[in-house]
Write an enzyme that holds these catalytic residues in place. Structure first.
Site, PDB file in Angstrom:
ATOM      1  N   HIS A 276      -5.713   2.619   1.693  1.00  0.00           N
ATOM      2  CA  HIS A 276      -5.196   3.905   2.061  1.00  0.00           C
ATOM      3  C   HIS A 276      -5.699   4.538   3.388  1.00  0.00           C
ATOM      4  O   HIS A 276      -5.179   4.789   4.238  1.00  0.00           O
ATOM      5  CB  HIS A 276      -5.181   4.900   1.017  1.00  0.00           C
ATOM      6  CG  HIS A 276      -4.380   4.492  -0.521  1.00  0.00           C
ATOM      7  ND1 HIS A 276      -3.344   3.628  -0.132  1.00  0.00           N
ATOM      8  CD2 HIS A 276      -4.727   4.671  -1.587  1.00  0.00           C
ATOM      9  CE1 HIS A 276      -3.128   3.435  -1.367  1.00  0.00           C
ATOM     10  NE2 HIS A 276      -3.890   4.089  -2.301  1.00  0.00           N
TER      11      HIS A 276
ATOM     12  N   ASP B 210       0.903  -1.140   0.158  1.00  0.00           N
ATOM     13  CA  ASP B 210      -0.006  -0.063   0.013  1.00  0.00           C
ATOM     14  C   ASP B 210       1.013   1.130   0.069  1.00  0.00           C
ATOM     15  O   ASP B 210       1.766   1.608   0.823  1.00  0.00           O
ATOM     16  CB  ASP B 210      -0.813  -0.011   1.345  1.00  0.00           C
ATOM     17  CG  ASP B 210      -1.691   1.255   1.272  1.00  0.00           C
ATOM     18  OD1 ASP B 210      -1.562   2.351   0.809  1.00  0.00           O
ATOM     19  OD2 ASP B 210      -2.816   1.181   1.955  1.00  0.00           O
ATOM     20  N   HIS B 211       1.142   1.916  -0.949  1.00  0.00           N
ATOM     21  CA  HIS B 211       2.143   2.801  -1.171  1.00  0.00           C
ATOM     22  C   HIS B 211       2.063   3.857  -0.283  1.00  0.00           C
ATOM     23  O   HIS B 211       3.059   4.623   0.070  1.00  0.00           O
ATOM     24  CB  HIS B 211       2.514   3.299  -2.756  1.00  0.00           C
ATOM     25  CG  HIS B 211       1.227   3.882  -3.193  1.00  0.00           C
ATOM     26  ND1 HIS B 211       0.200   3.718  -3.932  1.00  0.00           N
ATOM     27  CD2 HIS B 211       1.210   5.326  -3.298  1.00  0.00           C
ATOM     28  CE1 HIS B 211      -0.699   4.577  -4.083  1.00  0.00           C
ATOM     29  NE2 HIS B 211       0.095   5.807  -3.975  1.00  0.00           N
TER      30      HIS B 211
HETATM   31  N1  LIG Z   1      -1.532   2.356 -11.956  1.00  0.00           N
HETATM   32  C1  LIG Z   1      -1.530   2.622 -10.923  1.00  0.00           C
HETATM   33  O1  LIG Z   1      -1.264   3.862 -10.450  1.00  0.00           O
HETATM   34  C2  LIG Z   1      -1.607   1.473  -9.478  1.00  0.00           C
HETATM   35  C3  LIG Z   1      -1.648   2.109  -8.194  1.00  0.00           C
HETATM   36  C4  LIG Z   1      -1.878   1.182  -7.263  1.00  0.00           C
HETATM   37  C5  LIG Z   1      -2.197  -0.109  -7.529  1.00  0.00           C
HETATM   38  N2  LIG Z   1      -2.249  -0.497  -8.864  1.00  0.00           N
HETATM   39  C6  LIG Z   1      -2.482  -2.014  -8.981  1.00  0.00           C
HETATM   40  O2  LIG Z   1      -1.215  -2.306  -9.830  1.00  0.00           O
HETATM   41  C7  LIG Z   1      -1.681  -3.437 -10.712  1.00  0.00           C
HETATM   42  C8  LIG Z   1      -1.330  -3.008 -12.277  1.00  0.00           C
HETATM   43  O3  LIG Z   1      -2.168  -1.663 -12.438  1.00  0.00           O
HETATM   44  P1  LIG Z   1      -1.850  -1.107 -13.763  1.00  0.00           P
HETATM   45  O4  LIG Z   1      -2.569   0.195 -13.631  1.00  0.00           O
HETATM   46  O5  LIG Z   1      -0.447  -1.009 -14.221  1.00  0.00           O
HETATM   47  O6  LIG Z   1      -2.770  -1.998 -14.794  1.00  0.00           O
HETATM   48  P2  LIG Z   1      -2.289  -1.832 -16.572  1.00  0.00           P
HETATM   49  O7  LIG Z   1      -2.095  -0.747 -16.877  1.00  0.00           O
HETATM   50  O8  LIG Z   1      -3.816  -2.396 -16.907  1.00  0.00           O
HETATM   51  O9  LIG Z   1      -1.378  -2.819 -16.740  1.00  0.00           O
HETATM   52  C9  LIG Z   1      -1.480  -4.278 -16.407  1.00  0.00           C
HETATM   53  C10 LIG Z   1      -0.354  -5.165 -17.053  1.00  0.00           C
HETATM   54  O10 LIG Z   1      -0.572  -6.423 -16.882  1.00  0.00           O
HETATM   55  C11 LIG Z   1      -0.343  -7.152 -18.114  1.00  0.00           C
HETATM   56  N3  LIG Z   1      -1.236  -8.212 -18.264  1.00  0.00           N
HETATM   57  C12 LIG Z   1      -2.691  -8.304 -18.392  1.00  0.00           C
HETATM   58  N4  LIG Z   1      -2.775  -9.449 -18.501  1.00  0.00           N
HETATM   59  C13 LIG Z   1      -1.934 -10.279 -18.541  1.00  0.00           C
HETATM   60  C14 LIG Z   1      -1.732 -11.563 -18.490  1.00  0.00           C
HETATM   61  N5  LIG Z   1      -2.669 -12.513 -18.548  1.00  0.00           N
HETATM   62  N6  LIG Z   1      -0.276 -11.889 -18.482  1.00  0.00           N
HETATM   63  C15 LIG Z   1       0.779 -11.203 -18.430  1.00  0.00           C
HETATM   64  N7  LIG Z   1       0.643 -10.073 -18.229  1.00  0.00           N
HETATM   65  C16 LIG Z   1      -0.690  -9.392 -18.307  1.00  0.00           C
HETATM   66  C17 LIG Z   1      -0.434  -6.053 -19.068  1.00  0.00           C
HETATM   67  O11 LIG Z   1       0.273  -6.194 -20.276  1.00  0.00           O
HETATM   68  P3  LIG Z   1      -0.531  -7.031 -21.615  1.00  0.00           P
HETATM   69  O12 LIG Z   1      -1.951  -6.351 -21.859  1.00  0.00           O
HETATM   70  O13 LIG Z   1       0.547  -6.793 -22.741  1.00  0.00           O
HETATM   71  O14 LIG Z   1      -0.384  -8.257 -21.101  1.00  0.00           O
HETATM   72  C18 LIG Z   1       0.124  -4.759 -18.558  1.00  0.00           C
HETATM   73  O15 LIG Z   1       1.370  -4.764 -18.417  1.00  0.00           O
HETATM   74  C19 LIG Z   1      -3.331  -3.625 -10.618  1.00  0.00           C
HETATM   75  O16 LIG Z   1      -3.422  -4.773  -9.566  1.00  0.00           O
HETATM   76  C20 LIG Z   1      -3.572  -2.065  -9.960  1.00  0.00           C
HETATM   77  O17 LIG Z   1      -4.832  -2.275  -8.989  1.00  0.00           O
HETATM   78  C21 LIG Z   1      -1.945   0.406  -9.755  1.00  0.00           C
END
Ligand SMILES: NC(=O)c1ccc[n+]([C@@H]2O[C@H](COP(=O)([O-])OP(=O)(O)OC[C@H]3O[C@@H](n4cnc5c(N)ncnc54)[C@H](OP(=O)(O)O)[C@@H]3O)[C@@H](O)[C@H]2O)c1
Length: 463
Positions: A223, A160-161
């Site tokens: 958070h 939880d950043h």
């Molecule tokens: N973004 C933020 O600021 C943030 C903040 C807090 C927490 N989080 C958490 O961090 C996680 C990622 O969030 P995000 O915002 O980075 O999501 P995102 O932009 O949708 O990215 C998802 C990533 O997962 C990959 N992916 C999806 N399905 C996959 C599969 N079957 N196998 C391998 N790779 C796969 C996607 O690439 P491909 O489609 O090429 O596979 C992409 O690299 C989530 O759990 C989110 O709740 C994010």
């Protein structure tokens, strides 16, 4: 330093590109991670190592540290085909294998299942898992069981950043390294506590995720309840991961389930922020035009223990609010006697988590001149002026802790479950409810949020 290989699942995603790579690169450059840290990126998009190197360089806006190797494996992390190749690579990688699961949360169970089948993890691994961890207590329990197939609890780092922010870590130092606070920090002296986490942004291309989660699951369960726990917990006997997390779990477990009438859910409509017109939530790309998902939540909650019984904690969070600000405001009781004719006021201690990192105490002071006029003034501790060094980025700090094996700033299994337990009854009712109350983008949420606190004779403070 133990050699380190980081395996980033979700290598092309928003989180990896915006936060992770720059945190890893910064830590390598400043010697907090080994110079020859290897990073293996994994996602489904096809590309070679060179293209991945370019993606990473673009993400951090400069070259990747030359001493560190970047590699990329394309494949579906929930399918078995990926794992023979990954196993081969990891066999040849000495030291710690740190798996970072930055994939959509619904994939986490499948990915850790594959890691368990491939026998990656247990012997030399640790895993960092992004929030939200589950969608309710039952799913968090199931997910905990899945993750335990591949990793022992001591190897699991639920991130939880907010806990990586200096200002958040300082809550415990402020409370427990200053003897003056403890006699004041209870129901005898504190009238109520307000916690606000306001964002000006909308869904920023993350509608798919957000439209399932909403403000309650995206912000409050993790958070905001972490801020509640740090504000309200008892002093641990020692400053160890186990003792700190034991105390947090006790507080979270003492939260009385929130009643519907003690909560307000809202959804932003078209409005203006900083003079710029912004569209409503239902008009955002990727959001269903009839979406009922809340982008604002305000709640009144109570902690049923000796220290806090009867002291309301008012929480609010939302998107498209007038300013970006996260604050904890502890409002003390008024003096018993109004000696200066209407000037008696409640002291407010504000912990400014972001963006201006400081702690202030609002006190009454005599206005210079004839007569006795009392004005509110602020005593201020400002991070940027008291300490020369800039605060580390939350992800930088947390990555180092995970490689060092210090889980203090990560959530334990019972902690996430307790946080869900406190909110589940409300979340379930909200899921069934037909509508959210509208609020104009650029306002502080629906009118009902003002009424929620006004009915107790109080008001929201400026954050
Ligand atoms: N973004 C933020 O600021 C943030 C903040 C807090 C927490 N989080 C958490 O961090 C996680 C990622 O969030 P995000 O915002 O980075 O999501 P995102 O932009 O949708 O990215 C998802 C990533 O997962 C990959 N992916 C999806 N399905 C996959 C599969 N079957 N196998 C391998 N790779 C796969 C996607 O690439 P491909 O489609 O090429 O596979 C992409 O690299 C989530 O759990 C989110 O709740 C994010």
């Amino acid at each position: 330093m133990t050699p380190l290989t980081m395996i980033v699942f979700g290598a092309t995603g928003d989180l990896a590109r915006r936060k992770l790579y720059s945190a890893i690169a910064h830590n390598i450059r400043s010697g907090l991670l080994p110079k020859d840290t290897a990073v293996i990126g994994i996602s489904r998009q096809q590309m070679d190592d060179a293209a991945f190197g370019q993606l990473v360089a673009d993400s951090i806006g400069g070259p990747w540290p030359a001493s560190s190797r970047l590699a990329y494996v394309a494949g579906s992390a929930d399918q078995p085909d990926l794992y023979p190749d990954l196993s081969q690579r990891l066999k040849a990688a000495p030291g710690l294998h740190l798996f970072y699961l930055a994939v959509p949360t619904h994939l986490i169970s499948a990915v850790v299942g594959r890691l368990a089948d491939a026998k990656l993890g247990r012997s030399r691994g640790r895993v960092i898992i992004e929030k939200p961890f589950g969608v309710d207590e039952a799913s968090a329990r199931t997910l905990n069981r899945s993750v335990h197939r591949a990793f022992a609890e001591g190897q699991i780092y639920r991130i939880d950043h907010y806990l990586g922010k200096e200002t958040v870590q300082n809550i415990l130092v402020f409370r427990f390294s200053n003897g003056v606070m403890e006699p004041l920090w209870n129901r005898g002296q504190i009238d109520h506590v307000q916690i606000t986490a306001a964002e000006t942004i909308g869904t920023e291309g993350r509608s798919d995720y957000y439209d399932h989660a909403g403000a309650l699951r995206d912000m409050v369960q993790n958070h905001l309840l972490q801020l509640v726990a740090l504000t309200a917990m008892e002093p641990p006997a020692v400053f160890s991961a186990q003792a700190v997390r034991d105390e947090k779990v006790k507080v979270l477990s003492a939260i009385r389930p929130v009643r519907t009438e003690d909560a307000v859910r809202g959804q932003y409509q078209q409005g203006r922020i900083d003079g710029v017109s912004v569209q409503g939530y239902q008009q955002e790309d990727g959001v269903a035009p009839d979406s009922r998902r809340e982008t604002f939540a305000a709640l009144r909650l109570f902690i049923d223990n000796w220290r806090w019984y009867g002291v309301p904690f008012y929480l609010r969070t939302g998107k498209r609010l007038p300013q970006r600000a996260t604050r904890i405001q502890v409002v003390f009781k008024q003096p018993p006697l109004d000696l200066f004719e209407g000037a008696a006021q409640a002291n407010v201690l504000s912990i400014h988590v972001q963006p201006d990192e400081r702690i202030s105490l609002e006190i009454g002071a005599k206005r210079p001149g004839l007569g006795t006029h009392v004005d509110p003034v602020e005593m201020n501790f400002v991070y940027a002026t008291s300490f020369r060094s800039a605060s580390a980025e939350a992800y930088e700090r947390l990555l180092v802790d995970a490689t060092l094996g210090d889980p203090t700033l990560f959530a334990r299994e019972d902690e996430v479950e307790a946080a869900w337990r406190a909110l589940d009854p409300l979340a379930q009712r909200w899921d069934k409810e037909a509508a959210c109350l509208p609020y104009a983008a650029g306002s502080w949420g629906p009118q009902a949020a003002t009424a929620l606190i006004a009915r107790d004779g109080r008001h929201w403070l400026d954050p």
